[in-house]
Design a protein around this motif. Structure first.
Motif, PDB file in Angstrom:
ATOM      1  N   ILE A   1       1.028  -1.425  -0.022  1.00 55.83           N
ATOM      2  CA  ILE A   1       0.038  -0.076   0.176  1.00 55.83           C
ATOM      3  C   ILE A   1       0.940   1.240   0.031  1.00 55.83           C
ATOM      4  N   PRO A   2       0.633   2.251  -1.044  1.00 53.81           N
ATOM      5  CA  PRO A   2       1.367   3.418  -0.881  1.00 53.81           C
ATOM      6  C   PRO A   2       1.334   4.046   0.594  1.00 53.81           C
ATOM      7  N   VAL A   3       2.548   4.757   0.911  1.00 54.83           N
ATOM      8  CA  VAL A   3       2.769   5.376   2.300  1.00 54.83           C
ATOM      9  C   VAL A   3       2.640   6.864   1.789  1.00 54.83           C
ATOM     10  N   PRO A   4       1.526   7.240   2.692  1.00 57.01           N
ATOM     11  CA  PRO A   4       1.413   8.965   2.665  1.00 57.01           C
ATOM     12  C   PRO A   4       2.370   9.650   3.450  1.00 57.01           C
ATOM     13  N   SER A   5       2.789  10.855   2.995  1.00 53.28           N
ATOM     14  CA  SER A   5       3.392  11.681   3.798  1.00 53.28           C
ATOM     15  C   SER A   5       3.087  11.798   5.219  1.00 53.28           C
ATOM     16  N   ASP A   6       1.747  11.860   5.448  1.00 51.87           N
ATOM     17  CA  ASP A   6       1.271  12.151   6.811  1.00 51.87           C
ATOM     18  C   ASP A   6       1.340  10.981   7.632  1.00 51.87           C
ATOM     19  N   TYR A   7       1.888   9.685   7.190  1.00 53.67           N
ATOM     20  CA  TYR A   7       1.521   8.511   7.819  1.00 53.67           C
ATOM     21  C   TYR A   7       2.320   8.593   9.298  1.00 53.67           C
ATOM     22  N   THR A   8       1.793   8.283  10.337  1.00 56.04           N
ATOM     23  CA  THR A   8       2.434   8.436  11.586  1.00 56.04           C
ATOM     24  C   THR A   8       3.282   7.256  12.087  1.00 56.04           C
ATOM     25  N   LEU A   9       4.438   7.603  12.237  1.00 50.95           N
ATOM     26  CA  LEU A   9       5.437   6.364  12.523  1.00 50.95           C
ATOM     27  C   LEU A   9       5.226   5.722  13.810  1.00 50.95           C
ATOM     28  N   GLY A  10       5.521   4.548  14.153  1.00 53.42           N
ATOM     29  CA  GLY A  10       5.214   3.942  15.554  1.00 53.42           C
ATOM     30  C   GLY A  10       6.221   2.471  15.338  1.00 53.42           C
ATOM     31  N   PRO A  11       6.285   1.962  16.740  1.00 55.25           N
ATOM     32  CA  PRO A  11       7.178   0.605  16.777  1.00 55.25           C
ATOM     33  C   PRO A  11       6.575  -0.378  15.863  1.00 55.25           C
ATOM     34  N   GLY A  12       7.847  -0.931  15.340  1.00 53.50           N
ATOM     35  CA  GLY A  12       7.725  -2.000  14.325  1.00 53.50           C
ATOM     36  C   GLY A  12       7.912  -1.516  12.899  1.00 53.50           C
ATOM     37  N   ASP A  13       7.779  -0.223  12.722  1.00 52.26           N
ATOM     38  CA  ASP A  13       8.180   0.307  11.385  1.00 52.26           C
ATOM     39  C   ASP A  13       9.632   0.512  11.066  1.00 52.26           C
ATOM     40  N   VAL A  14      10.078   0.235   9.932  1.00 51.90           N
ATOM     41  CA  VAL A  14      11.502   0.288   9.735  1.00 51.90           C
ATOM     42  C   VAL A  14      11.634   1.446   8.563  1.00 51.90           C
ATOM     43  N   LEU A  15      12.726   2.093   8.991  1.00 52.76           N
ATOM     44  CA  LEU A  15      13.055   3.204   8.068  1.00 52.76           C
ATOM     45  C   LEU A  15      14.452   2.968   7.326  1.00 52.76           C
TER      46      LEU A  15
END
Length: 852
Positions: free
Chosen positions: A121-135
């Motif tokens: 799913i495309p990630v929008p720029s206002d997506y809120t980061l949280g534990p488990g996400d990988v940068l």
């Protein structure tokens, strides 16, 4: 540590792992330092799961796509059975609603395969980061490096040589700007590109009237529709217009899927958070709409709905809709179904209120009802055409070749006219060729509104066209013919087929004061049958409608059978004799009446030719036409008599009727012989163990019967026919044949002899002499029944004929000696009777052929 040392360590440690021991982290780190190819080789050699040892070393690869929903056909057996049962229930419900199905429920139809999150799913720029996400961070410039930094439980990432950095709760765009800023401050000459790698997953609940309610693991980007998709959609008992989004027991919002389906509005499709609940309540009130709308279906109502709202949900009216009288079927307060009407062209009709359970029927506009004329049958362009005052036949048909099909009858057409006052019909006859040749003339009739023009096919042209198409198809080896007919072929344009509904209508509209306006015509006309009464009531026009007279028609007299009612009210039939020649010339005053039957008489024996064929030693052989009652002697005199080489005693006179009778007798004898053969085979060896021999003998005889051809010979004495005036005259019949052979020099021996053949005739030789010259009888022969077929076809039995002088009598040229088979050896009296008849037929045919 060297590779060899590492292998020894793995060999010692891996077996211990099966007993609950584990490899130390230091050894795993050493294993990770090896090249990837060597890691895979060692893992395959020792049966180790490489991913379990390397951990997240494979995180840089693009995550493989996992299908979240599979079609019903791929579901497990129990799931498939459940889906089929549910589909059956839905079909039953649709049948109750006259085929109407609830709208929109097939959008999410399917079955979930796993609880895996959706990652594509495309990630929008206002997506809120949280534990488990990988940068994913790519550094380039003075230092090049690719980093994958997971967000830990405390919401921070561990930046190399820079310490932790808190990003949880930030939007993706904010985190990207902060990371770029830190890189630019702490790394001189280095730039950074930040993107999101693997997203965290979360667990949400889809409950209520979902197709597969339960708990699902979805992507952190998932919305309400994503969750519905994962759960397989909504059952037809669930609401599409009130999908609820709940968090911690509180309603956050609702989603009306009709906005998404009909307008593409996804503004209410809110993003989910861990632990959220998507609840689908039962369906609300529904109303159905059918007929001339683009989406006939059952629609869920919300609030107060009008007729305009329901039609708008159904996609609007089609161009064929008749909006002035829309039927609304509903249940009243007494629970009875009633019908109300609404005029959708008025504001009041558009605002008519729609209630639960209503069924709206949008009618169609009627077919063209006025201001038209119609063309039917063998015309190039059929259908309805605009009518204008003063319009004539040539306004539609002005060229017989281009406006009509090749199979059309270009002489006659019919106009079926409808009386607007009482809708009764009448038929006008149209002389088509005269009308086209003189536009605007008396034959170019004026057309009236709703006239129907019938153009018929010509039977002769149809036959020729069929033959040509057959030849074309054969030449093309079965390929498609070049000329293709319309769906309705020429055979459907006949007078009988096109006039059938017209005749039925004329009969139905008949009354005592308006008798049935039909007639019948039979005899030598091109198209005999029942026709509408010509408007002129003339016999000439009736014959013209039937295609005209054939050349075999007698012009002296015709009959008209007329049904009348006498003064006592009793029906009776009168026969009127008509001079057909005067009628065709327009001199007869006869007017046709209802139900008249016209009989056109044929010329007796018209064009009937009877022939006899003379062959062989005739002065002028050939096929001669003879008069009624003419004899064979008279025809032979016309043919110049016989030649000097003719052998009248051996003449073969055959007749077609006798040949047919002979063929029938041969077939009957063959059937009896086949039955006898079966009887012999079933008897086995009851008769001296000779069943096989008897069977073979009967089979041979049966083969001879099957191979014999009927001759139809009539035994005559041709010499007496020609020379003896007192000899019975032979009256000829059509198809007779006379074959006169040349003078023979042989005697033929057939049958059960050693060598059946023909012998040169010698004066003084008897039957026994010729039998001896053919080698004598075989062991199957019956010497007591020898007979002779004379050259003229007569049969004599030497053993019984005193005149013949027994078997010592001398034979004549052209005679045939027959040695029959000894059927007594088969020990069957009935078989002897059958065989004797068969042998006699074969002998006559053989003798006839042998004497030619």
């Amino acid at each position: 540590m060297t590779v060899k040392k590492l292998l020894i360590t793995l060999a010692l440690l891996l077996p211990l792992a099966s007993y609950g021991q584990s490899i130390s982290p230091a050894q795993i780190e050493q294993f990770k330092q090896l090249p990837r190819a060597q890691q895979e080789s060692l893992a395959r050699q020792y049966g180790v799961d490489l991913d379990s040892l390397t951990g997240s070393s494979n995180q840089t690869q693009r995550p493989q796509r996992q299908d979240v929903v599979e079609p019903v056909s791929r579901a497990a057996d129990e799931e498939r059975e459940r889906a089929e049962a549910e589909k059956q229930r839905e079909d039953e419900e649709a049948e109750k609603n006259d085929g109407l199905r609830p709208y929109g429920y097939d959008l999410f139809a399917g079955n979930p395969t796993t609880f895996a999150p959706v990652t594509e799913i495309p990630v929008p720029s206002d997506y809120t980061l949280g534990p488990g996400d990988v940068l994913r961070i790519q550094l380039w410039g003075k230092e090049n490096q690719n980093l994958e930094l997971p967000i830990s439980r405390d919401g921070s990432i561990s930046f190399p040589q820079s310490g932790p950095m808190s990003v949880a709760g930030l939007s993706f765009d904010e985190a990207r700007q902060q990371i770029k800023k830190r890189v630019s401050e702490q790394y001189i000459g280095v730039e950074a590109s930040v993107s999101l790698g693997e997203l965290r997953s979360m667990r949400v609940f889809v409950l209520g009237e979902a197709r597969n309610p339960g708990s699902y693991s979805v992507s952190s980007l998932s919305t309400i529709t994503n969750a519905l998709y994962v759960s397989g959609g909504i059952k037809q008992t669930g609401s599409l217009r009130n999908v609820q989004h709940k968090r911690d027991g509180k309603l956050l919002g609702t989603l009306d899927l009709y906005d998404l389906l009909m307008a593409g509005d996804s503004s209410e499709d809110s993003r989910l958070q861990p632990g959220d609940v998507v609840f689908i309540p039962p369906v609300g009130q529904r109303a159905g709409i059918d007929g001339e709308v683009y989406r006939p279906a059952l629609y869920e109502l919300q609030g107060t709905n009008t007729l305009a709202d329901l039609i708008r949900m159904a996609g609007g009216l089609t161009p064929q809709a008749y909006p002035q009288r829309i039927n609304i079927e509903r249940t009243n307060e007494d629970f009875l179904r009633i019908i109300a009407e609404a005029d959708y062209t008025s504001p009041k009709g558009q605002s008519a209120r729609i209630q639960a359970g209503d069924r709206v029927q949008i009618p169609s506009i009627s077919d063209v009802t006025g201001q038209y004329v119609e063309v039917k049958g063998a015309a190039t362009r059929t259908g309805k055409f605009a009518w204008m005052p003063g319009m004539r036949v040539t306004s539609l048909i002005d060229n017989l070749n281009s406006d009509l099909l090749p199979v059309a009858d270009k002489q006659y057409a019919a106009i079926v006219r409808t009386n607007p006052s009482d809708d009764s019909i009448s038929v006008l006859n149209l002389r088509l060729r005269k009308a086209v040749r003189n536009p605007g003339g008396e034959h170019d009739l004026q057309l009236e509104e709703r006239d129907r023009l019938f153009f018929f096919s010509d039977a002769g042209k149809v036959d020729i066209l069929d033959k040509e198409e057959g030849e074309t198809t054969e030449r093309m080896n079965g390929e498609k013919a070049e000329i293709e007919e319309k769906e309705a072929g020429p055979e459907t344009f006949t007078r009988e087929i096109l006039f059938a509904p017209v005749i039925q209508r004329l009969k139905a509209q008949a009354s005592p004061d308006k008798p049935q306006q039909t007639i019948q015509i039979t005899g030598p006309v091109r198209y005999p049958g029942e026709y509408p009464m010509p408007a002129t009531r003339n016999l000439t026009d009736a014959i013209f409608v039937a295609g005209g007279l054939k050349d075999s028609a007698s012009l002296y007299q015709a009959e008209v059978a007329r049904y009348t009612v006498d003064e006592n009210g009793t029906g009776q039939t009168r026969i009127l004799n008509v001079d057909l020649a005067d009628a065709m010339a327009g001199k007869a005053n006869l007017k046709l009446e209802s139900r008249d039957r016209i009989l056109i008489k044929s010329i007796p024996d018209f064009a009937k030719t009877r022939t006899v064929e003379l062959k062989g030693e005739v002065r002028y052989p050939g096929q001669y036409t003879f008069r009624d009652g003419e004899t064979l002697r008279e025809v032979l005199e016309r043919a110049g008599g016989l030649t000097d080489n003719a052998f009248p005693k051996g003449a073969v006179f055959s007749r077609e009727k006798l040949r047919q009778l002979e063929a029938q007798r041969l077939r009957e004898a063959e059937e009896r012989l086949q039955g006898d053969l079966l009887g012999v085979q079933l008897e086995g060896d009851n008769f001296s163990g000779q069943s096989a021999d008897r069977t073979q003998e009967v089979k041979s005889l049966l083969e001879e019967v099957q191979g014999s051809e009927p001759v139809g010979r009539l035994v005559i004495d041709l010499a007496s026919v020609i020379n003896d005036p007192d000899y019975q005259s032979i009256r000829l019949q059509d198809g007779d044949t006379l074959t006169v052979p040349t003078i023979p020099q042989s005697v033929t021996v057939f049958g059960e002899v050693q060598f059946p053949t023909s012998h040169l005739h010698q004066v003084g030789l008897t039957v026994d002499d010729y039998l001896e010259r053919s080698g004598g009888p075989t062991r199957q022969a019956d010497e007591s029944r020898v007979y002779v077929v004379k050259a003229d076809g007569s049969v004599l039995l030497p053993e019984k004929s005193r005149w013949f002088g027994g078997r010592s009598q001398q034979l004549e040229p052209g005679d045939t000696v027959i040695m029959p088979i000894d059927v007594d050896r088969l020990n069957q009296l009935e078989l002897w009777t059958n065989v004797s008849q068969i042998v006699y037929q074969i002998a006559l045919g053989a003798a006839a052929v042998g004497n030619l």
